[in-house]
Design a protein around this motif. Structure first.
Motif, PDB file in Angstrom:
ATOM      1  N   ASN A   1       0.846  -1.194   0.000  1.00 55.11           N
ATOM      2  CA  ASN A   1       0.000   0.000   0.000  1.00 55.11           C
ATOM      3  C   ASN A   1       0.881   1.244   0.000  1.00 55.11           C
ATOM      4  N   THR A   2       0.890   1.948  -1.136  1.00 56.94           N
ATOM      5  CA  THR A   2       1.667   3.194  -1.200  1.00 56.94           C
ATOM      6  C   THR A   2       0.735   4.386  -1.406  1.00 56.94           C
ATOM      7  N   GLU A   3      -0.529   4.207  -0.979  1.00 53.88           N
ATOM      8  CA  GLU A   3      -1.508   5.280  -1.214  1.00 53.88           C
ATOM      9  C   GLU A   3      -1.790   6.110   0.029  1.00 53.88           C
ATOM     10  N   VAL A   4      -2.049   5.427   1.129  1.00 53.65           N
ATOM     11  CA  VAL A   4      -2.490   6.116   2.350  1.00 53.65           C
ATOM     12  C   VAL A   4      -1.887   5.428   3.566  1.00 53.65           C
ATOM     13  N   ALA A   5      -1.580   6.223   4.584  1.00 57.08           N
ATOM     14  CA  ALA A   5      -1.207   5.656   5.886  1.00 57.08           C
ATOM     15  C   ALA A   5      -1.864   6.532   6.946  1.00 57.08           C
ATOM     16  N   ALA A   6      -2.207   5.938   8.083  1.00 61.25           N
ATOM     17  CA  ALA A   6      -2.927   6.737   9.083  1.00 61.25           C
ATOM     18  C   ALA A   6      -2.660   6.240  10.491  1.00 61.25           C
ATOM     19  N   LYS A   7      -2.929   7.141  11.422  1.00 63.05           N
ATOM     20  CA  LYS A   7      -2.818   6.804  12.842  1.00 63.05           C
ATOM     21  C   LYS A   7      -4.086   7.287  13.534  1.00 63.05           C
ATOM     22  N   PHE A   8      -4.689   6.389  14.328  1.00 72.79           N
ATOM     23  CA  PHE A   8      -5.908   6.728  15.059  1.00 72.79           C
ATOM     24  C   PHE A   8      -5.576   6.721  16.553  1.00 72.79           C
ATOM     25  N   GLU A   9      -5.843   7.839  17.225  1.00 67.07           N
ATOM     26  CA  GLU A   9      -5.613   7.899  18.682  1.00 67.07           C
ATOM     27  C   GLU A   9      -6.948   8.104  19.379  1.00 67.07           C
TER      28      GLU A   9
ATOM     29  N   LEU B   1      -5.442   5.489  26.679  1.00 67.74           N
ATOM     30  CA  LEU B   1      -5.163   5.828  25.280  1.00 67.74           C
ATOM     31  C   LEU B   1      -5.087   4.545  24.463  1.00 67.74           C
ATOM     32  N   HIS B   2      -5.851   4.509  23.371  1.00 69.47           N
ATOM     33  CA  HIS B   2      -5.761   3.373  22.446  1.00 69.47           C
ATOM     34  C   HIS B   2      -5.246   3.903  21.119  1.00 69.47           C
ATOM     35  N   ILE B   3      -4.274   3.203  20.547  1.00 65.56           N
ATOM     36  CA  ILE B   3      -3.715   3.647  19.261  1.00 65.56           C
ATOM     37  C   ILE B   3      -3.902   2.555  18.223  1.00 65.56           C
ATOM     38  N   LEU B   4      -4.325   2.979  17.048  1.00 63.13           N
ATOM     39  CA  LEU B   4      -4.472   2.044  15.928  1.00 63.13           C
ATOM     40  C   LEU B   4      -3.747   2.639  14.737  1.00 63.13           C
ATOM     41  N   TYR B   5      -2.945   1.815  14.075  1.00 63.97           N
ATOM     42  CA  TYR B   5      -2.257   2.266  12.867  1.00 63.97           C
ATOM     43  C   TYR B   5      -2.878   1.601  11.637  1.00 63.97           C
ATOM     44  N   TYR B   6      -2.940   2.374  10.577  1.00 66.03           N
ATOM     45  CA  TYR B   6      -3.299   1.796   9.278  1.00 66.03           C
ATOM     46  C   TYR B   6      -2.057   1.936   8.415  1.00 66.03           C
ATOM     47  N   ASN B   7      -1.507   0.814   7.945  1.00 61.21           N
ATOM     48  CA  ASN B   7      -0.281   0.812   7.120  1.00 61.21           C
ATOM     49  C   ASN B   7       0.871   1.397   7.946  1.00 61.21           C
ATOM     50  N   GLN B   8       1.147   0.751   9.074  1.00 62.02           N
ATOM     51  CA  GLN B   8       2.025   1.306  10.090  1.00 62.02           C
ATOM     52  C   GLN B   8       3.430   1.587   9.570  1.00 62.02           C
ATOM     53  N   ASP B   9       3.995   0.636   8.816  1.00 63.92           N
ATOM     54  CA  ASP B   9       5.383   0.820   8.333  1.00 63.92           C
ATOM     55  C   ASP B   9       5.498   2.097   7.516  1.00 63.92           C
ATOM     56  N   LYS B  10       4.576   2.229   6.583  1.00 60.56           N
ATOM     57  CA  LYS B  10       4.629   3.404   5.711  1.00 60.56           C
ATOM     58  C   LYS B  10       4.340   4.672   6.508  1.00 60.56           C
ATOM     59  N   TYR B  11       3.444   4.579   7.473  1.00 60.64           N
ATOM     60  CA  TYR B  11       3.121   5.767   8.274  1.00 60.64           C
ATOM     61  C   TYR B  11       4.386   6.295   8.962  1.00 60.64           C
ATOM     62  N   GLU B  12       5.149   5.375   9.552  1.00 60.03           N
ATOM     63  CA  GLU B  12       6.339   5.816  10.289  1.00 60.03           C
ATOM     64  C   GLU B  12       7.389   6.409   9.347  1.00 60.03           C
TER      65      GLU B  12
ATOM     66  N   ALA C   1     -15.245   9.953  24.699  1.00 61.35           N
ATOM     67  CA  ALA C   1     -13.860   9.849  24.225  1.00 61.35           C
ATOM     68  C   ALA C   1     -13.616  10.855  23.121  1.00 61.35           C
ATOM     69  N   SER C   2     -12.327  11.043  22.822  1.00 63.41           N
ATOM     70  CA  SER C   2     -11.997  11.859  21.643  1.00 63.41           C
ATOM     71  C   SER C   2     -11.127  11.017  20.723  1.00 63.41           C
ATOM     72  N   LEU C   3     -11.371  11.185  19.448  1.00 71.30           N
ATOM     73  CA  LEU C   3     -10.650  10.401  18.436  1.00 71.30           C
ATOM     74  C   LEU C   3      -9.909  11.359  17.517  1.00 71.30           C
ATOM     75  N   MET C   4      -8.582  11.184  17.468  1.00 69.84           N
ATOM     76  CA  MET C   4      -7.763  12.005  16.570  1.00 69.84           C
ATOM     77  C   MET C   4      -7.264  11.112  15.447  1.00 69.84           C
ATOM     78  N   ILE C   5      -7.508  11.554  14.224  1.00 70.93           N
ATOM     79  CA  ILE C   5      -7.073  10.759  13.063  1.00 70.93           C
ATOM     80  C   ILE C   5      -6.082  11.593  12.266  1.00 70.93           C
ATOM     81  N   GLU C   6      -4.895  11.013  12.035  1.00 71.72           N
ATOM     82  CA  GLU C   6      -3.919  11.674  11.176  1.00 71.72           C
ATOM     83  C   GLU C   6      -3.692  10.809   9.946  1.00 71.72           C
TER      84      GLU C   6
END
Lengths: 326, 174
Positions: B97-105, B114-125, B163-168
């Motif tokens: 996946n070279t299109e999108v990467a995201a982090k959900f807090e 605090l719960h953290i979820l990554y989408y496409n974690q390697d690319k996000y970092e 709760a609050s959800l931050m999406i990057e």
């Protein structure tokens, strides 16, 4: 001796004429080069392909993100869809010119949902693109996908299983006119007969008589045909603080809506509502009013035609039987 | 001046005229090309669509009532959030996946967890590093879009916590 030839004529004015001819030739050449360049820009389809591929990828993503079912017709008159071929493969939309010797394809990625069956495929010179997404699949086609625009509702899975022999059902005719009374009574009698074959106890009563009778009815269903300014099926049930009662009414309404609209209302969404002014008192487990609204006599005539009275009665009784089987 | 010399002079004067004509033609072509756009920048729209899809899709992070089939937008299902494959299966761009990467807090305001979820974690970092270094414009750059939502968390005990959800979301430019 002076040689004759170009620019060697005695008369200077003829030399001038040669100069002017050369200048005209240069001007025409410059014009032809510029015109060819502009023609190449006009014929270039790179922007259309880029735009369409991005647009379709975003639309596919948006359709995937819808909480419920969706039916969408995509058209773009300015982009001339029929001049391109579209292919949805491997999580990308690719577009190329149709019929070109060496087409150049532009691809843009979209995110596929692996929980849903993907029936997106290649489209050759489409006039429009039709998308349909349900709980289980997503389809794209260049022809309209279904005569029924909307797929069935997903009905509640609440457990309402009961033996049919223990069920007491009342059917009533609500506010029918002299025109519709006979048809409604026929439908109610057929429903009564079909449910009695499954051992249920079914009575057809007048509205005013229901309250004076015993309270031990499991189900009260009213039927009405009404003149409205649009063709739409309405199924109403009472607002209740009892969650089980609310969900049960909702489940039966959903089962009835799925069946009735395919016969009488294929192109409109039914209205299934919890309301606070249902004709019968809110003290029964299931209490529904089915209103068959029609523009003028459209629905009334439809019910009266072919074998639709039989079919409608069967659909309603089958919904009730299915309600008590699940 | 002799005739031949006159002719020669005229021809010599034509050379700069032709050169200027070529320069003007190229200048016109350049100006025309400059105002023709063949690419469309939709990275912000893609980021927004990704966020909406992760929240509103039936197979996304929002709570789905199995009995009615209804999605409750604004209520996050904690079980789905903790499962990293929820979004990977629901929004699949391919194995690489070279299109999108995201982090959900997701911050539970009642338990301060605090719960953290990554989408496409390697690319996000990887992309986050480049973004922080300032590579945001042009090919090879990365753009970041952040959105915050006030939500409820659906816990297995049926309790609803604020709760609050931050999406990057990070999207590459090319």
């Amino acid at each position: 001796m002076i040689k004759r030839g170009f620019f060697c004529n005695k008369r200077a004015v003829i030399n001038e004429a040669y100069h002017i001819l050369i200048q005209i030739f240069i001007a025409i050449s410059a014009f032809w080069i510029m015109q060819s360049f502009i023609d190449s820009v006009v014929e270039d389809t790179l922007f259309e392909k880029e735009y369409l591929s991005n647009d379709l990828a975003l639309i596919t993503e948006a359709i995937y993100s819808s909480p419920g079912d969706i039916y969408y017709e995509y058209d773009n008159p300015k982009a001339n869809l029929y001049t391109f071929n579209f292919n949805f493969r491997e999580q990308s939309v690719s577009i190329k010119e149709a019929g070109a010797e060496k087409p150049i394809a532009i691809s843009v990625a979209y995110g596929e949902d692996k929980n849903i069956n993907n029936e997106l495929k290649e489209l050759i010179r489409p006039q429009k693109i039709f998308f349909k997404k349900t709980q289980t699949k997503i389809i794209a086609d260049q022809h309209p996908i279904d005569t029924t625009k909307y797929s069935d509702f997903l009905c509640s899975k609440i457990n309402t299983k009961k033996e049919m022999s223990t069920i007491n059902i009342v059917l009533y005719d609500y506010q029918s006119t002299s025109e519709t009374k006979a048809v409604i009574q026929t439908i109610l009698k057929k429903i009564q007969k079909l449910l009695q074959e499954k051992s249920a106890k079914v009575e057809i009563l007048e509205l005013k008589d229901i309250a004076s009778k015993s309270n031990d009815y499991d189900m009260i269903i009213g039927l009405k045909i009404k003149n409205q300014n649009s063709n739409v099926l309405s199924i109403d049930y009472p607002i209740s603080h009892d969650d089980f009662s609310l969900r049960s009414n909702n489940k039966l309404s959903c089962l009835l809506a799925n069946q009735i609209r395919r016969l009488l209302y294929p192109d409109s969404l039914p209205k299934v509502r919890a309301i606070d002014n249902i004709p019968v008192d809110n003290k029964y487990n299931i209490n529904l009013l089915i209103t068959l609204n029609g523009k003028g006599n459209e629905i009334f005539n439809k019910i009266n035609s072919d074998n639709n009275i039989e079919i409608l009665s069967e659909k309603i009784s089958n919904s009730i039987i299915k309600f008590y089987q699940e | 001046m002799k005739k031949k010399a006159l002719h020669t002079m005229e021809i010599i004067f034509w050379i700069p005229r032709i050169i200027f004509l070529i320069i003007v033609m190229f200048a016109l072509m350049f100006l025309l090309r400059h105002f023709i756009f063949t690419t469309v920048d939709i990275s912000e729209v893609r980021a927004t669509t990704f966020i909406h899809r992760s929240l509103y899709s039936p197979n996304g992070l929002s709570y789905l009532d199995e009995a009615t089939g209804r999605i409750y937008t604004g209520i996050i299902d904690l079980e789905k959030f903790k499962d990293s494959t929820t979004l990977e299966n629901s929004i699949f761009y391919g194995e690489k996946n070279t299109e999108v990467a995201a982090k959900f807090e997701l911050v539970d305001e009642e338990t301060n967890k605090l719960h953290i979820l990554y989408y496409n974690q390697d690319k996000y970092e990887d992309w986050k590093k480049f973004h922080k270094l300032g590579y945001t414009k042009g090919p090879g750059g990365f753009r970041s879009y952040t959105k915050k939502f006030n939500v409820l968390i659906a816990t297995p005990t049926q309790k609803r916590n604020r709760a609050s959800l931050m999406i990057e979301v990070i999207i590459p430019n090319s």
